[in-house]
Motif scaffolding. Sequence first.
Motif, mmCIF file in Angstrom:
data_model
loop_
_atom_site.group_PDB
_atom_site.id
_atom_site.type_symbol
_atom_site.label_atom_id
_atom_site.label_comp_id
_atom_site.label_asym_id
_atom_site.label_seq_id
_atom_site.Cartn_x
_atom_site.Cartn_y
_atom_site.Cartn_z
ATOM 1 N N GLU A 13 -8.866 16.601 -11.871
ATOM 2 C CA GLU A 13 -7.474 16.318 -12.196
ATOM 3 C C GLU A 13 -6.654 16.076 -10.930
ATOM 4 O O GLU A 13 -5.813 15.166 -10.884
ATOM 5 N N LEU A 14 -6.896 16.875 -9.907
ATOM 6 C CA LEU A 14 -6.182 16.708 -8.645
ATOM 7 C C LEU A 14 -6.438 15.324 -8.049
ATOM 8 O O LEU A 14 -5.513 14.618 -7.650
ATOM 9 N N LEU A 15 -7.708 14.927 -7.981
ATOM 10 C CA LEU A 15 -8.046 13.656 -7.361
ATOM 11 C C LEU A 15 -7.525 12.471 -8.169
ATOM 12 O O LEU A 15 -7.098 11.468 -7.599
ATOM 13 N N GLY A 42 -8.547 7.966 0.772
ATOM 14 C CA GLY A 42 -8.359 7.501 -0.581
ATOM 15 C C GLY A 42 -7.822 8.548 -1.527
ATOM 16 O O GLY A 42 -7.682 8.314 -2.721
ATOM 17 N N VAL A 43 -7.505 9.751 -1.014
ATOM 18 C CA VAL A 43 -6.997 10.831 -1.858
ATOM 19 C C VAL A 43 -5.602 11.206 -1.427
ATOM 20 O O VAL A 43 -5.363 11.410 -0.257
ATOM 21 N N ARG A 82 0.847 -1.197 0.000
ATOM 22 C CA ARG A 82 0.000 0.000 0.000
ATOM 23 C C ARG A 82 0.875 1.237 0.000
ATOM 24 O O ARG A 82 1.826 1.347 0.766
ATOM 25 N N ARG A 83 0.532 2.193 -0.883
ATOM 26 C CA ARG A 83 1.305 3.429 -0.938
ATOM 27 C C ARG A 83 1.109 4.240 0.330
ATOM 28 O O ARG A 83 0.008 4.302 0.875
ATOM 29 N N ARG A 84 2.190 4.839 0.781
ATOM 30 C CA ARG A 84 2.084 5.729 1.930
ATOM 31 C C ARG A 84 1.361 6.999 1.492
ATOM 32 O O ARG A 84 1.696 7.600 0.478
ATOM 33 N N PRO A 85 0.330 7.419 2.232
ATOM 34 C CA PRO A 85 -0.394 8.629 1.825
ATOM 35 C C PRO A 85 0.494 9.863 1.962
ATOM 36 O O PRO A 85 1.297 9.981 2.885
ATOM 37 N N ARG A 87 -3.851 12.197 -7.348
ATOM 38 C CA ARG A 87 -3.630 11.670 -6.001
ATOM 39 C C ARG A 87 -3.944 10.170 -5.934
ATOM 40 O O ARG A 87 -3.295 9.423 -5.214
ATOM 41 N N ALA A 88 -4.957 9.734 -6.689
ATOM 42 C CA ALA A 88 -5.294 8.311 -6.707
ATOM 43 C C ALA A 88 -4.162 7.480 -7.303
ATOM 44 O O ALA A 88 -4.024 6.294 -6.985
ATOM 45 N N ARG A 89 -3.344 8.091 -8.154
ATOM 46 C CA ARG A 89 -2.180 7.402 -8.732
ATOM 47 C C ARG A 89 -0.955 7.512 -7.845
ATOM 48 O O ARG A 89 0.120 7.030 -8.195
#
Length: 255
Positions: free
Chosen positions: A70-72, A254-255, A19-22, A75-77
């Motif tokens: 575009e921002l979201l 999730g963002v 899991r990616r670190r937020p 961030r999801a990537r």
Amino acid sequence: MLVSADRAPSAAPGPDRPRRRPGPPAWVAMYHSVGDCSDDPYRVTVSPGRLDRQLGWLRRRGLRGVGVHELLAARARGEGQDLVGLTFDDGYTDFLTHALPLLRRHACGATLFVLPGRLGGENTWDPRGPRKPLLSADGIRHAAAEGVEIGSHGLTHVDLTRADDALLRAEVRDSRAALRELTGAHIHGFCYPYGLVDRRAVDAVRDAGYSYACATDPSDLSGPLAIPRVHIGERDTAWRLRLKHLLRRHPVEGV
């Protein structure tokens, strides 16, 4: 996890997929009118000169303003740490005359939340302050053609937390359908009028098919359908912007 209405969710982290670190919370700035601030009892107007300096401050810090969709998506990537969401509520005509040229000068994008039930009208929901003209259908299409993301602010700018079920559905669902027909584009985002939101409003937005929605301070609500924003006004000089950026609102899951 943010799930766009046009794409399937990405694969969930598994044993072999860490899991990616937020990153830090996404920062979404809330603007309204751009013009004369001499009569501004609600402090919702910034002068063109102030907006120019605020966008310059972002760019000097290696940040770039973009639309919320575009921002979201970035961030999801796991990307987009250098992006800031720029939103303009109500759809005033001064967005085209004052804001859009400055966004282009600083190579920024934005989301414009408009009211398809008040095309070419005025901000009659404000009991005090000057009457300001709202964009016509042609004005909204012009903004969309310039690459501005168009989102819904409801049909007529009513407090959805006080609306009955029929009015709530109409303001949320019918405004999306009207904007999709007007622009020919998918309408991803909604903005709660007055920034006010409750669980009923969130459920209505979800049922209408939006992938995200913006509020002001959604209190105990969270997620992509209750995104908090930071008010930006004429008094926000460089040091105030820096403080607001450092003290940005709680993260969206999730963002």
